[in-house]
Motif scaffolding. Sequence first.
Motif, PDB file in Angstrom:
ATOM      1  N   ILE A 668       2.547  18.222   7.109  1.00  0.00           N
ATOM      2  CA  ILE A 668       1.341  17.430   7.303  1.00  0.00           C
ATOM      3  C   ILE A 668       1.620  15.988   6.911  1.00  0.00           C
ATOM      4  O   ILE A 668       2.300  15.718   5.917  1.00  0.00           O
ATOM      5  N   GLN A 669       1.125  15.085   7.709  1.00  0.00           N
ATOM      6  CA  GLN A 669       1.201  13.662   7.412  1.00  0.00           C
ATOM      7  C   GLN A 669      -0.209  13.205   7.031  1.00  0.00           C
ATOM      8  O   GLN A 669      -1.183  13.537   7.704  1.00  0.00           O
ATOM      9  N   VAL A 670      -0.289  12.430   5.959  1.00  0.00           N
ATOM     10  CA  VAL A 670      -1.576  11.991   5.445  1.00  0.00           C
ATOM     11  C   VAL A 670      -1.515  10.504   5.168  1.00  0.00           C
ATOM     12  O   VAL A 670      -0.547  10.005   4.574  1.00  0.00           O
ATOM     13  N   ASP A 671      -2.533   9.788   5.590  1.00  0.00           N
ATOM     14  CA  ASP A 671      -2.643   8.369   5.255  1.00  0.00           C
ATOM     15  C   ASP A 671      -3.344   8.261   3.904  1.00  0.00           C
ATOM     16  O   ASP A 671      -4.571   8.249   3.825  1.00  0.00           O
ATOM     17  N   PRO A 794      -2.080  11.529  12.585  1.00  0.00           N
ATOM     18  CA  PRO A 794      -0.624  11.451  12.378  1.00  0.00           C
ATOM     19  C   PRO A 794       0.089  12.789  12.577  1.00  0.00           C
ATOM     20  O   PRO A 794       1.297  12.873  12.440  1.00  0.00           O
ATOM     21  N   ASN A 795      -0.683  13.881  12.923  1.00  0.00           N
ATOM     22  CA  ASN A 795      -0.073  15.191  13.071  1.00  0.00           C
ATOM     23  C   ASN A 795      -0.238  15.693  14.497  1.00  0.00           C
ATOM     24  O   ASN A 795      -1.276  15.482  15.127  1.00  0.00           O
ATOM     25  N   ALA A 796       0.795  16.335  15.003  1.00  0.00           N
ATOM     26  CA  ALA A 796       0.727  16.939  16.326  1.00  0.00           C
ATOM     27  C   ALA A 796       0.055  18.308  16.192  1.00  0.00           C
ATOM     28  O   ALA A 796       0.617  19.249  15.619  1.00  0.00           O
ATOM     29  N   ILE A 797      -1.183  18.392  16.697  1.00  0.00           N
ATOM     30  CA  ILE A 797      -1.966  19.623  16.580  1.00  0.00           C
ATOM     31  C   ILE A 797      -1.677  20.529  17.772  1.00  0.00           C
ATOM     32  O   ILE A 797      -1.670  20.075  18.929  1.00  0.00           O
ATOM     33  N   GLY A 866      -3.936  24.712   9.183  1.00  0.00           N
ATOM     34  CA  GLY A 866      -4.321  23.961  10.371  1.00  0.00           C
ATOM     35  C   GLY A 866      -5.593  23.163  10.172  1.00  0.00           C
ATOM     36  O   GLY A 866      -5.760  22.075  10.751  1.00  0.00           O
ATOM     37  N   ALA A 867      -6.513  23.676   9.372  1.00  0.00           N
ATOM     38  CA  ALA A 867      -7.754  22.948   9.112  1.00  0.00           C
ATOM     39  C   ALA A 867      -7.469  21.658   8.358  1.00  0.00           C
ATOM     40  O   ALA A 867      -8.097  20.619   8.615  1.00  0.00           O
ATOM     41  N   TYR A 868      -6.514  21.695   7.439  1.00  0.00           N
ATOM     42  CA  TYR A 868      -6.143  20.483   6.712  1.00  0.00           C
ATOM     43  C   TYR A 868      -5.467  19.477   7.636  1.00  0.00           C
ATOM     44  O   TYR A 868      -5.715  18.268   7.549  1.00  0.00           O
ATOM     45  N   ARG A 869      -4.613  19.948   8.526  1.00  0.00           N
ATOM     46  CA  ARG A 869      -3.930  19.036   9.447  1.00  0.00           C
ATOM     47  C   ARG A 869      -4.924  18.365  10.389  1.00  0.00           C
ATOM     48  O   ARG A 869      -4.847  17.162  10.658  1.00  0.00           O
ATOM     49  N   LEU A 870      -5.893  19.143  10.876  1.00  0.00           N
ATOM     50  CA  LEU A 870      -6.912  18.566  11.740  1.00  0.00           C
ATOM     51  C   LEU A 870      -7.784  17.584  10.963  1.00  0.00           C
ATOM     52  O   LEU A 870      -8.149  16.508  11.476  1.00  0.00           O
ATOM     53  N   LEU A 871      -8.131  17.925   9.734  1.00  0.00           N
ATOM     54  CA  LEU A 871      -8.922  17.021   8.908  1.00  0.00           C
ATOM     55  C   LEU A 871      -8.192  15.703   8.693  1.00  0.00           C
ATOM     56  O   LEU A 871      -8.799  14.621   8.794  1.00  0.00           O
ATOM     57  N   ALA A 872      -6.890  15.766   8.420  1.00  0.00           N
ATOM     58  CA  ALA A 872      -6.120  14.534   8.222  1.00  0.00           C
ATOM     59  C   ALA A 872      -6.177  13.652   9.460  1.00  0.00           C
ATOM     60  O   ALA A 872      -6.285  12.424   9.363  1.00  0.00           O
ATOM     61  N   ASN A 873      -6.142  14.254  10.629  1.00  0.00           N
ATOM     62  CA  ASN A 873      -6.214  13.474  11.870  1.00  0.00           C
ATOM     63  C   ASN A 873      -7.598  12.869  12.075  1.00  0.00           C
ATOM     64  O   ASN A 873      -7.728  11.723  12.508  1.00  0.00           O
ATOM     65  N   LEU A 874      -8.641  13.633  11.780  1.00  0.00           N
ATOM     66  CA  LEU A 874      -9.997  13.109  11.915  1.00  0.00           C
ATOM     67  C   LEU A 874     -10.197  11.911  10.998  1.00  0.00           C
ATOM     68  O   LEU A 874     -10.801  10.894  11.380  1.00  0.00           O
ATOM     69  N   SER A 876      -8.045   9.878  10.075  1.00  0.00           N
ATOM     70  CA  SER A 876      -7.181   8.757  10.494  1.00  0.00           C
ATOM     71  C   SER A 876      -7.565   8.189  11.855  1.00  0.00           C
ATOM     72  O   SER A 876      -6.826   7.361  12.403  1.00  0.00           O
ATOM     73  N   LEU A 877      -8.696   8.607  12.429  1.00  0.00           N
ATOM     74  CA  LEU A 877      -9.048   8.175  13.779  1.00  0.00           C
ATOM     75  C   LEU A 877      -9.106   6.656  13.921  1.00  0.00           C
ATOM     76  O   LEU A 877      -8.698   6.096  14.944  1.00  0.00           O
ATOM     77  N   ALA A 878      -9.631   5.956  12.924  1.00  0.00           N
ATOM     78  CA  ALA A 878      -9.772   4.495  13.044  1.00  0.00           C
ATOM     79  C   ALA A 878      -8.432   3.804  13.134  1.00  0.00           C
ATOM     80  O   ALA A 878      -8.331   2.704  13.688  1.00  0.00           O
ATOM     81  N   GLN A 879      -7.381   4.426  12.596  1.00  0.00           N
ATOM     82  CA  GLN A 879      -6.059   3.833  12.651  1.00  0.00           C
ATOM     83  C   GLN A 879      -5.365   4.088  13.987  1.00  0.00           C
ATOM     84  O   GLN A 879      -4.295   3.568  14.215  1.00  0.00           O
TER      85      GLN A 879
END
Length: 879
Positions: A668-671, A794-797, A866-874, A876-879
């Motif tokens: 997982i990638q996290v900003d 930042p994650n490929a879902i 997967g829920a954490y990976r999707l959350l990280a992407n949500l 990061s949407l503004a970026q």
Amino acid sequence: MNSTSVTRTRFRLGVKPVLWILLASLASPAAAGAQGSVDPEHGYIAVARLLRGAGNVKRVLVIGAHPDDEDTALLTVLERGLGADAAYLALNRGEGGQNLIGPELGVGLGLIRTEELLSARRLDGADQFFTRAYDFGYSKSAEETLLFWPRDSLLADVVSVIRRFRPQVIVSIFTGTRRDGHGQHQVAGLMVREAFEAAGDPERFPGQVEAGLEPWTPLKLYRSTRRSSDDATLTVETGTLDLLYGRSYHQIAMASRSQHRSQDMGTIEALGPRRTSVALLESRVAARAEPESSIFDGVDTTLAGLLPGTSDRESRAAVAELLVAYEASLRRGREQLGRGAPPGVVSHLGRALSTLREAIELSGRLGPEARDLRASLSRDEIKLEAAVAEAAGVIVGAFSTDDLIIPGQSFLVDVQVWNGGSEAVDLKSISLRTPAEWRVEPRGDEAGTVAPGTLARFEFNLTAPPNAEPTRLYFLRLPRTGGFYAWPAEIADRGLPRGAPLVEARIDLSIAGRAVRRNAEVVHRFADQARGEVRRPLAVVPAVGVSLSPAVMIIPLGGRDFLSFRVELRGEVPDGTGGRAWLELPNGWTAMPAAAGFELPGEGSATTLNFGVRAPARLGPGRYEIGVVAEARDGQRYRTGYLTIDYPHVRRNLLFERAFAAVEALDIQVDEQLRVGYVPGAGDVVADAIASLGISVDVLDDRAVAAADLSVYDVIVFGIRAYETNAALLANNSRFLDWARAGGTLIVQYQQYRYFNNGYAPFAMSVGRPHDRVTDETAPVVMLDPDHAVFNRPNAIGPSDFDGWVQERGLYFASEWDELFSPLLETADPGEDPKRGVLLVAPYGEGVYVYTGLSLFRQLPAGVPGAYRLLANLLSLAQ
């Protein structure tokens, strides 16, 4: 259980112990009910209510699926109006629902909803039962529900309650068809039909018969028609004003209904006429030509109707004569009560009690065919004992010097007998029923005369054994098996809401020359300066309670490897204790410090220890577990803590849990530079999940919602049902829309109808009735726009990110939306049309607006990667 008194006569009169436990509950005061709750039904109100139910045989069992399914108005009319013995059987405790008042879900929510049912029953007067079924969440069919609840096992539980309560009439809330909606509702309707036939068959579930639950054949089966009265065969008036209470049955019922606070069931106690209705489905009584006027039409509700045909005609005639005399004494007691003449009431009720006991004694000669008569007479004996005590002005209570007891601890119990009447009362004995191996030492004389207007007090010194186990509710002592709780072998507690209290006082009195027993749960009480008197039940707890938080942490593979944990210690040792604590780590992990000392200076003291944990440099993906050990100076080690579930409207409960945390190591990638604001909703812990990603998150209270500088946040997230629970958000919704339009990312988790109907979103959205939801947590999920940033940065879902989800995919999906919204996911339960309102994203000015019905509030606490990976992407949407 220990007791300092001998077994009473009624055990020798043919009433089986398993039934006696149910009968005894009729006379036990709700000593530790809702916080600050003191039973208001004493004196003549109590006597009048008890006399309404004496001298007749009217028992009705209402059966539904969940807490809050019951027809409370019907229960109230039956119990308080008609003097019937009514009960509600809920198949489960509501663990799969949501929680409007706090963060508890699952078992914790089930405990709240159990207590809410009991708070409701204290108002409407009915009894409460359960099966072993665990609420696994919303289901769309009976077939799906029965995958979790084995049909024959569930039927056995329903039959056991029928055989235990022995109702003449059963009322099903549901039809057993798809008209019921929820699959658990459908199964409840099916079980009632099957149990109506099976309960009286001795060949069905013979183990119950061997354990003392004799077959029982109900006479009538009704179905509630409150949702559709077109096919009703009987209408019950519930808006009748009862001058005894100064309220209608409907008003009392709505007060009862409003106890279901975790399920947002608060309602107005309206004046005026009200009705409920039922439809007769099956009857084993002689048919009548005219329409029914009562649920008991055709049912012999007299005690004399239970007299068996027997060869001992002399004994039968003698019992019949006693029943006539008993009913005459009751009638005279009611007449005296109406005149407000206390001595006469006590005299007549005392005579009725003596006559009743003669009938019980003599009915023993009538053989096993008279068991139903003896059981009904024993029910009346319980009511008459209570009525005599209340009419005489005798009130009892039992209070301890502590509520949380540790193994080996000694404490005092003060049993109080207040004679508020005009005649002396003889106190014969006082005993305490305790768990096995507890030491009970009376301090002073236990017998004597209690003069009018005086308070007699009797003290006991109790000592719990050094090996005393924590006080777990009976259905939580063993691990759950699939969709069922594991019940203990003892049949006494099975099906009851919580089982017997830890310690109970039994007071044997002589009032007007008649033996009367009063029971009182031993509770601890104290004064809260804001609320007044608060009562708490007794429980055995560890001397040192241990908890670890956060419960779930995320480690990005190849990213940060340092985590922070809090160890919270609570001490209940009166003189204090201390020691050291450390973390139990997987191989290769290290903690800083390796161990930390602690001091807990006294009872109720607490302290927090902070630990840093470093994971190995080359950590593989997967789940890792971290535990805690607290070692006291005496060498005793503790690994268990308890969650206190404590709300003003219900009794406190403790949920014991081993102290551990799950660490999910995943790709997982996290900003971590993001700053997030979180507006809490109905009991979700998503803010903690965001923090576990290493992202700074502020929980915004009402003041912050109204006045905080929102420009400091990159992302703001609204909790589930926030538009229902957060009045400040309703008043300040435009502030957040303005902030999003200026460049922020606003993420709204699932909301209910108020959000959609009042247009709180920037663009039009609507939701269906019933709302779209997907209950199959394994239902395929399709990404409608795989190139969208939500699935790539930042994650490929991919499809694997929707593996391992729990309970459901989501709920309150939008059914229609403005074209500015982009639907990004599609999913559906088997055999249903695809749902596309799962995740909607729209550009809004310079920012982004997101609505999602995905049940992230369930997945994140469960540690679903997967829920954490999707959350990280949500995020990061503004970026």
